[in-house]
Scaffold this active site. Structure first.
Site, short mmCIF file in Angstrom:
data_model
loop_
_atom_site.label_atom_id
_atom_site.label_comp_id
_atom_site.label_asym_id
_atom_site.label_seq_id
_atom_site.Cartn_x
_atom_site.Cartn_y
_atom_site.Cartn_z
N HIS A 170 20.48 -8.47 20.22
CA HIS A 170 19.46 -9.25 19.92
C HIS A 170 18.33 -7.54 20.19
O HIS A 170 17.25 -7.39 19.52
CB HIS A 170 19.29 -9.97 21.75
CG HIS A 170 18.69 -11.28 21.38
ND1 HIS A 170 17.72 -12.22 20.47
CD2 HIS A 170 19.71 -12.05 21.51
CE1 HIS A 170 18.44 -13.20 20.25
NE2 HIS A 170 19.13 -13.81 21.30
N TYR B 156 3.08 -18.01 21.99
CA TYR B 156 3.93 -16.79 21.25
C TYR B 156 4.97 -16.23 20.70
O TYR B 156 5.81 -17.34 20.91
CB TYR B 156 3.44 -15.51 22.36
CG TYR B 156 2.99 -14.19 21.59
CD1 TYR B 156 2.49 -13.99 20.87
CD2 TYR B 156 4.56 -13.73 21.22
CE1 TYR B 156 1.98 -12.66 20.35
CE2 TYR B 156 4.23 -12.05 20.73
CZ TYR B 156 3.12 -11.23 19.91
OH TYR B 156 3.14 -10.18 19.49
N GLU C 187 21.54 -14.46 32.09
CA GLU C 187 20.43 -15.81 32.09
C GLU C 187 21.81 -16.79 31.31
O GLU C 187 21.29 -17.69 31.47
CB GLU C 187 20.05 -14.60 30.88
CG GLU C 187 19.14 -15.61 29.56
CD GLU C 187 18.71 -14.87 28.51
OE1 GLU C 187 17.80 -15.73 27.72
OE2 GLU C 187 18.93 -13.30 28.42
N HIS C 188 22.56 -15.70 30.79
CA HIS C 188 23.77 -17.01 29.69
C HIS C 188 24.80 -17.11 31.05
O HIS C 188 24.75 -15.54 30.98
CB HIS C 188 23.65 -16.62 28.36
CG HIS C 188 22.50 -16.72 28.25
ND1 HIS C 188 21.89 -15.54 27.57
CD2 HIS C 188 22.05 -18.04 27.02
CE1 HIS C 188 20.79 -16.37 26.58
NE2 HIS C 188 20.24 -16.94 26.95
N GLN D 29 -3.51 -8.00 22.04
CA GLN D 29 -4.46 -9.09 21.52
C GLN D 29 -4.81 -10.50 21.28
O GLN D 29 -5.74 -11.06 22.08
CB GLN D 29 -5.32 -7.84 20.41
CG GLN D 29 -3.98 -7.93 18.65
CD GLN D 29 -3.09 -7.97 18.65
OE1 GLN D 29 -3.04 -6.34 19.95
NE2 GLN D 29 -2.72 -6.72 17.83
N HIS E 79 -12.78 -28.70 61.85
CA HIS E 79 -11.62 -29.58 61.40
C HIS E 79 -11.64 -30.80 62.41
O HIS E 79 -11.94 -32.32 62.28
CB HIS E 79 -10.66 -28.53 61.26
CG HIS E 79 -10.49 -28.31 59.87
ND1 HIS E 79 -11.04 -26.71 59.84
CD2 HIS E 79 -9.31 -28.47 58.80
CE1 HIS E 79 -10.94 -26.75 58.62
NE2 HIS E 79 -9.94 -27.27 58.01
N GLN F 138 24.96 -11.81 21.74
CA GLN F 138 23.64 -11.79 22.98
C GLN F 138 23.33 -9.81 22.43
O GLN F 138 21.85 -9.70 22.67
CB GLN F 138 23.92 -11.71 24.34
CG GLN F 138 23.65 -12.88 24.26
CD GLN F 138 22.19 -14.03 23.66
OE1 GLN F 138 21.19 -14.13 23.91
NE2 GLN F 138 22.19 -13.89 22.98
#
Length: 435
Positions: free
Chosen positions: A257, A122, A322-323, A186, A415, A254
């Site tokens: 964003h 995506y 994250e960073h 979708q 078993h 950042q």
């Protein structure tokens, strides 16, 4: 950016994964696409993207891919090709091989590594188009050996003209030729369940808005997913050897964003903290995306004062960002202390965008503290493993009683008897007799 002492800062960040209304809307979209296929796909594309399509027009043609090259600068093509080469070289070092281990008793144990057959990527539109995300998703899958990689992206990432040509060129340079102009929940449903136009995949990866994230969570189990990504994050640990202008620029890289992105400075120097605070305000005023970055800095930004670099690393390990940029006099001296971070950037010239675009490591990195237990996207995300067991008669005769003991202690007599029947028949033959 607010300035606080470490003990006064709440290191927990609660991120809500959608309201009740958003979750319900996503469940309906996913179910409709599952039941109705292309009809629902086209209906929601017109509703949410304002683009009316026929099923035959969902797939991007090779002619459109070629035409996209005429709409981008040659310098971009060169840049995306150079970045792709670096990303491919880095991920090639992660590739695993199948292995087998022959035991002295004739048994053979091993592991078979196979790529996933079909992966869906995506690529979002919305506030910005991200050609770099095409490379970061596609190339590890290619290195893993995935034979079918399909990309979906909203039909108007480039405005009324259609898909952003930079996304199409990045896809072509990465070697993706199966692309569909569909986005949102979708698109995720189509990849998971398939329609007449879009064949289902084994795994879905790539970032997206809250509806995409919720749809990925909804279809998980039918297919695999990479993660449920939260807003972007950066944490910088810097001492007074750092340049405030560099640090401020990286924090804003950042913050721009998303309004919910998090930018945090950790420092043992109050003087540096104040200098960086002022520099953030100065640079923010000149930033094209200052409204977004300003909201991020105001609501989710902070400067945390600590007594030492070592205490600062403790804060970082609890944040699990994250960073993470470590801009101190001797950054390599502290690497062994860093336990939780998605990507680690060392020194004043390892700016976060170096990793986002070009160096080679993947920029799809765990967010919201999940770096405590998860990792950046890599080749392992696109393979599956099968254990291989060939047990010899000698091994079964030698170990059968032990296996039965374990089975019976768990109350699983069936078993135990599956072993016992073999021991009763083969035991007289003697160990190692395979006739």
């Amino acid at each position: 950016m607010k300035m606080v002492k470490a003990q006064d800062f709440d290191l927990r960040r609660e991120v809500e994964y959608g309201s009740a209304e958003q979750n319900e809307a996503v469940r309906k979209i996913v179910l409709d696409v599952k039941r109705e296929g292309d009809a629902a796909l086209l209906r929601y594309t017109e509703k949410f993207d304002g683009v009316r399509l026929e099923a035959a027009g969902l797939r991007v043609t090779r002619e459109e891919l070629q035409a996209a090259y005429n709409e981008v600068e040659p310098s971009f093509v060169e840049a995306i090709a150079a970045a792709a080469a670096n990303i491919r070289a880095f991920h090639a070092k992660q590739k695993r091989n199948s292995w087998m281990d022959l035991q002295p008793d004739g048994s053979l144990l091993g592991q078979i590594i196979r790529p996933l057959k079909r992966v869906g990527v995506y690529v979002p539109g919305g506030k910005a188009a991200y050609p770099s995300s095409v490379l970061m998703n596609v190339i590890p899958a290619q290195v893993a050996g995935v034979p079918e990689i399909v990309m979906v992206t909203p039909p108007a990432t480039g405005g009324k003209e259609g898909i952003d040509p930079y996304i199409l060129v990045a896809a072509a340079e990465a070697g993706v030729h199966e692309i569909y102009r569909v986005g949102g929940a979708q698109a995720i449903a189509a990849l998971a369940y398939g329609t007449d136009a879009v064949a289902p995949v084994d795994k879905i990866c790539g970032p997206g808005n809250i509806y995409v994230a919720l749809a990925k969570r909804e279809v998980y189990g039918v297919v695999d997913i990479d993660s449920i990504a939260g807003p972007s994050e950066i944490a910088v640990l810097a001492d007074d050897s750092a340049d405030p202008a560099y640090v401020a620029a990286d924090l804003l890289s950042q913050a721009e964003h998303d309004e919910m992105a998090s930018a945090i400075l950790v420092t043992p120097s109050e003087a540096f903290a104040k200098a960086c605070q002022a520099e953030v305000e100065r640079q923010l005023a000149e930033l094209p995306r200052r409204d977004i970055a300003g909201a991020s800095v105001r609501d989710y930004g902070a400067i945390i004062l600590v007594d030492s670099v070592e205490e600062g690393i403790g804060v970082i390990n609890r944040l699990a960002p994250e960073h993470f940029e470590l801009i101190v006099a001797e950054p390599m001296a502290y690497v062994g202390l860093i336990e939780n971070a998605g990507a680690i950037f060392l020194g004043p010239y390892s700016s976060e965008p170096v990793g986002d675009y070009f160096a080679g490591p993947n920029h799809i990195i765990p967010t919201n503290g999940t770096a405590r237990f998860s990792s950046p996207v890599d080749v392992d995300d696109f393979i599956k493993k099968s254990s291989l067991i060939y047990y010899s008669k000698e091994a079964l005769l030698q170990n059968g009683a032990t296996i039965m003991e374990l089975a019976r202690r768990e109350g699983l007599e069936g078993h135990a008897r599956a072993i016992e029947i073999r021991l009763n028949k083969e035991g007289k033959a003697g160990a190692g007799d395979d006739k």
